[in-house]
Design a protein around this motif. Structure first.
Motif, PDB file in Angstrom:
ATOM      1  N   VAL A 124      -6.721   4.763   5.887  1.00 24.01           N
ATOM      2  CA  VAL A 124      -5.844   5.579   6.728  1.00 24.01           C
ATOM      3  C   VAL A 124      -5.600   6.938   6.072  1.00 24.01           C
ATOM      4  N   ARG A 125      -5.347   6.920   4.779  1.00 20.71           N
ATOM      5  CA  ARG A 125      -5.120   8.187   4.073  1.00 20.71           C
ATOM      6  C   ARG A 125      -6.370   9.056   4.113  1.00 20.71           C
ATOM      7  N   HIS A 149      -3.782   2.244  14.320  1.00 20.07           N
ATOM      8  CA  HIS A 149      -3.651   3.012  13.074  1.00 20.07           C
ATOM      9  C   HIS A 149      -3.075   4.412  13.296  1.00 20.07           C
ATOM     10  N   ARG A 198       7.548   6.122   1.353  1.00 20.91           N
ATOM     11  CA  ARG A 198       6.745   5.347   2.303  1.00 20.91           C
ATOM     12  C   ARG A 198       5.274   5.484   1.932  1.00 20.91           C
ATOM     13  N   ARG A 250       1.592   9.776   9.896  1.00 17.76           N
ATOM     14  CA  ARG A 250       2.542   9.858   8.768  1.00 17.76           C
ATOM     15  C   ARG A 250       1.858  10.424   7.527  1.00 17.76           C
ATOM     16  N   GLU A 251       0.594  10.040   7.313  1.00 16.05           N
ATOM     17  CA  GLU A 251      -0.133  10.567   6.161  1.00 16.05           C
ATOM     18  C   GLU A 251      -0.430  12.051   6.334  1.00 16.05           C
ATOM     19  N   ALA A 292       1.147   4.939   1.711  1.00 18.35           N
ATOM     20  CA  ALA A 292       0.127   4.849   2.754  1.00 18.35           C
ATOM     21  C   ALA A 292      -0.140   3.400   3.105  1.00 18.35           C
ATOM     22  N   ALA A 293      -0.414   3.149   4.394  1.00 21.34           N
ATOM     23  CA  ALA A 293      -0.669   1.777   4.842  1.00 21.34           C
ATOM     24  C   ALA A 293      -1.893   1.202   4.142  1.00 21.34           C
ATOM     25  N   ASN A 294      -2.933   2.021   3.951  1.00 20.73           N
ATOM     26  CA  ASN A 294      -4.141   1.607   3.225  1.00 20.73           C
ATOM     27  C   ASN A 294      -4.937   2.868   2.887  1.00 20.73           C
ATOM     28  N   ASP A 298       7.887  10.505  12.080  1.00 17.85           N
ATOM     29  CA  ASP A 298       8.455   9.579  13.060  1.00 17.85           C
ATOM     30  C   ASP A 298       9.253  10.308  14.131  1.00 17.85           C
ATOM     31  N   ASP A 347      -0.165   5.833  14.233  1.00 20.56           N
ATOM     32  CA  ASP A 347       1.106   6.251  13.632  1.00 20.56           C
ATOM     33  C   ASP A 347       0.989   6.385  12.121  1.00 20.56           C
ATOM     34  N   ASP A 348       0.239   5.468  11.509  1.00 24.83           N
ATOM     35  CA  ASP A 348       0.078   5.528  10.045  1.00 24.83           C
ATOM     36  C   ASP A 348      -0.709   6.776   9.636  1.00 24.83           C
TER      37      ASP A 348
END
Length: 831
Positions: free
Chosen positions: A183-184, A151, A176, A157-158, A178-180, A303, A153-154
């Motif tokens: 994660v946020r 998790h 892009r 990014r957040e 949030a993955a879930n 990234d 990288d996600d």
């Protein structure tokens, strides 16, 4: 409307005229080149005309200079306050040198503020932040998302989206999502933790900008950067940076080539690792600059940073976040106590002490090593001379630990409550009930989430606490970030090993139990004013620099957990401004929002520092003072020949040294007369010897042996050693399969012992003797994890005993006879 070329030419003429020949034509071109580059960037980004862009730059420069002037005035205020506060502490101590050493690293001597040190505050701020962050994640079941690399990288990014305007964040979410949600939420908790710390750093004088797109403190592998060379490093990082942001943060005149060259020189030389180092050539040597300089590198997006970190970084996501918090915490503690430039303040205080003590030669002599005390307390001597050498040496010591400390967890489970009970007795607890409560808590709190969450919020236990548990054996130093495959494999195995042998779990359980007992005890006396408190409680509060008026205000702000009453550092957060104002006035400070918040921060740190410090005593964990003495009062940096050689010598000696300095030192300082000291030592020795015997019984039972005969002198000696300063070194001190051990090799550390064994085997081989048996035993005893307490008895019974008997017929009979003679033991069963 004039274009940029016209403005550029006009400026050239005006610069030449205004300088009266002091600025050459080339220098004028360099100045204007930077202006033109920044103006071009503004014209492209904001759609400004050339004139508007130049005016914008002028306005920014004026504002920057105005802010710079204000910053310098604020720093001068902070310097004046810090010097006055330090001098007040020194005048209240037994003498100025002792008081200043206590201010830096703490002391066992009993006087006000004796344990309120820079070292304790650094740990308290860090653990309070990390522990609070982990407690919040644990309460929302988010810890697996934070610690799982899948998790990382996600989350990064957040975090890059946070701190921005709602419009900018919405645009990023649209590009892009949030993955879930988990994660946020993890990203938000980390960001909030970092924001609180950096706000505190700003109050202490650090000129740090708002957290826009901040993920975690950048970690740079100086060896990778140095190996790549400037051109390759520049080619990688240059296109990844947000140059407009860098220019904006730097006041608008950044030359990319010069900026990257200066940054490369800092990163490849290790300057960025120092507490007062700087990545950019601006006002170097100041902690405020060191704290803000690492944020000079702004990446275009998450990234870009992640790609750079994979190639030139030192830490993964979890390590990056935790180490970033630790570094900022160290700087905050330094700046709050010593002003924006701690090094300059240290030099000023030392010079002032020398001046005022010039007729006292004994005090002057004791100042000779004060720079070592300072460097050690602030972590300057932790900077490796050669990072690769330091990494290899630390990996080697980790392998030796995995070869030797399989029974450390059992020793900790049995021994820790006894040492912790002595600390609780010092605090005023009933000794018998203390030890019973500690043993019961070991069982109750082992792996329990609710109790661990309490200790995390208090700043006693943190997810990143493995290094503290293991520093009980060796020098307490940061864990090296391994960037190669072998190093990462050793780190992974090391972590798993100390979980399998129960050391990490038992240490967490002991810390949790101790902190809850200490907190509950304070809650029980919270109905009393300071002058009515037990003498032991007054002593502890005063040594932690918690004053009478502060206790009388804070004592009512306790908390409840699971039906129990507790008093913690949360009292400093729940107390109202109106309650704080009389305390602020007593300190001679103006009633302002800033002063109220700074005072609240200070109270929180002193209380959490007291809890951290007393827990370190209870668990025999090193502090700056113990680390300095283990380094022989020298700046023996890791990664140097002398530094690494001495670290190998001191391996496994951290616990006995710390035990003598903390536990025995506390008893010496707290008991006045000779008879009282002897009585205290007698009780302590009897208690710990009994605990050592219980440890031997438990470990021998798991190894398939009957209990040792307590009437034998050798058993008594072994129990005394195991229960005292060497309690956790079970397998190393009493291992059966390391041939050729001699006292000299033992004194020089386990690495020297292994080398001595190999030299003995070599000598036998050169003499024509059969070395098959010796080599087999040596190889088997040096397999990492072979002595884990869960498997040792089974491996011995199913493999080792048979192999020994095959290699040396009659081995088992001889060994059992020796066991019977030495300690009256035998095996439960034999094949």
């Amino acid at each position: 409307m004039p274009n940029l070329d016209v403005i550029y030419a006009k400026c050239m003429r005006e610069i030449a005229q205004a300088s009266a020949g002091k600025i050459s034509e080339d220098e004028a071109k360099d100045i204007l080149k930077a202006v033109r580059r920044d103006a071009d960037s503004l014209m492209q980004q904001k759609g400004l005309t050339a004139e508007q862009a130049v005016n914008d730059l002028i306005a920014r420069r004026a504002k920057s200079e105005e802010l710079e002037a204000a910053q310098r005035k604020w720093e001068e205020v902070l310097r004046t306050r810090a010097e006055a506060a330090i001098w007040k502490r020194l005048e209240s101590g037994p003498d100025k040198v002792s008081a200043y050493q206590a201010f830096l690293e703490g002391t066992n001597s009993i006087f006000a503020g004796a344990r309120d040190s820079i070292d304790v505050r650094q740990h308290a701020i860090s653990k309070r932040a990390l522990g609070g962050m982990m407690a919040r994640m644990r309460s929302e079941n988010l810890v697996p998302y934070f610690t799982d690399p899948a998790h990382s990288d996600d989350i990064a990014r957040e975090m890059f989206k946070l701190g921005r305007t709602p419009e900018a964040r919405a645009a990023m979410d649209a590009a892009r999502p949030a993955a879930n949600p988990q994660v946020r939420r993890v990203a938000e908790i980390i960001h909030e933790t970092q924001a609180v710390l950096l706000q505190r750093a700003r109050r202490a004088g650090a000129p740090i900008q708002e957290l826009e797109g901040y993920m975690w403190r950048q970690g740079h592998d100086m060896l990778r950067i140095r190996s790549a060379g400037f051109d390759a490093w520049k080619a990688k990082i240059g296109p990844s940076l947000d140059w407009a942001k860098i220019a904006e943060q730097s006041g608008g005149d950044v030359d990319p080539d010069k900026f990257l060259q200066a940054t490369y020189e800092a990163l490849s030389s290790g300057v960025h690792l120092q507490p007062d180092g700087s990545l950019a050539p601006v006002r170097s040597g100041r902690e405020t600059v060191a704290l803000s300089a690492h944020r000079k590198l702004h990446f275009k997006d998450a990234d870009s940073w992640l790609a750079y970190n994979r190639e030139f970084g030192t830490a993964n996501f979890f390590e990056g976040v935790t180490q970033g918090v630790q570094r900022v915490s160290r700087s905050v503690a330094l700046m709050e106590r010593m002003g924006p430039n701690p090094q300059a303040m240290h030099e000023k205080i030392v010079a002032r002490v020398k001046t005022e003590s010039r007729t006292q030669s004994e005090l002057i002599d004791r100042l000779n090593n004060i720079d070592v005390v300072f460097n050690n307390a602030v972590g300057k001597n932790l900077i490796p001379g050669n990072p690769r050498t330091a990494q290899i040496a630390q990996m080697a010591r980790k392998v030796i630990s995995m070869q030797s400390l399989g029974g450390a967890g059992v020793a900790s489970i049995v021994g820790d409550p006894n040492v912790a009970a002595l600390e609780l007795k010092w605090q005023g607890h009933n000794p018998l009930s203390a030890i019973l409560d500690l043993y019961a808590g070991q069982v109750k709190n082992f792996g329990q989430s609710e109790q661990k969450q309490f200790a995390e919020a208090l700043g006693i236990v943190a997810q990143a606490d493995m290094a503290n548990a293991l520093s009980r054996f060796d020098l307490a130093e940061p864990v090296t970030n391994a960037t190669d495959r072998a190093g990462r494999a050793i780190n992974w195995a090391y972590d798993k090993f100390f979980r399998l042998n129960l050391l990490q779990g038992s240490t967490d359980a002991s810390k949790t139990t101790f902190s809850m007992l200490m907190s509950n005890r304070l809650a029980q006396v919270a109905d009393r004013t300071f002058d009515k408190l037990p003498a032991q409680t007054v002593r502890m509060l005063e040594m932690g620099n918690i004053k009478a008026g502060e206790w009388d205000v804070l004592r009512a702000h306790g908390s409840k957990v699971g039906g129990g009453r507790y008093w913690t550092a949360d009292a400093a957060r729940s107390v109202t401004d109106d309650e704080l104002r009389p305390l602020l006035k007593a300190e001679g400070l103006k009633d302002t929002a800033l002063n109220l918040q700074r005072y609240r921060d200070d109270l929180d740190t002193r209380i959490s520092g007291m809890f951290y410090d007393r827990t370190a005593y209870a668990l025999t964990e090193q502090g700056a003072r113990e680390r300095r003495l283990m380094l022989l009062n020298h700046d023996l940096a890791p990664g140097t020949a002398a530094g690494e050689a001495w670290r190998f010598v001191m391996q496994f000696k951290g616990y006995p040294v710390t035990y003598m300095m903390r536990t025995m030192g506390r008893e010496m300082a707290s008991n006045g007369g000779t008879f009282a000291k002897m009585q205290a030592f007698g009780v302590m020795a009897a208690q710990l010897t009994a605990a050592g015997y219980v440890t031997m019984v438990a470990q021998d039972a798991l190894a398939g042996k009957t209990p040792p005969d307590p009437t034998k002198l050798s058993t008594f000696y072994a129990a005394a050693v195991k229960g005292g300063g060497y309690g956790l070194l079970t397998d190393y001190m009493f291992g059966e399969y390391i041939p050729g051990r001699d006292p000299i090799a033992g004194a020089l550390g386990p690495a020297a012992g292994k080398l001595s064994a190999l030299m003995t085997i070599r000598a036998k081989a050169m003499g024509g003797e059969d070395i098959t048996t010796d080599l087999t035993r040596f190889a088997r005893s040096n397999i990492p994890g072979q002595n884990l307490i869960w498997f040792k008895g089974m491996i011995d019974f199913t493999l080792n005993h048979h192999l020994n008997e095959t290699l040396s017929p009659g081995y088992m009979d001889r060994m059992e006879k020796r066991m019977e003679e030495d300690r009256g033991q035998r095996f439960f069963f034999r094949q």
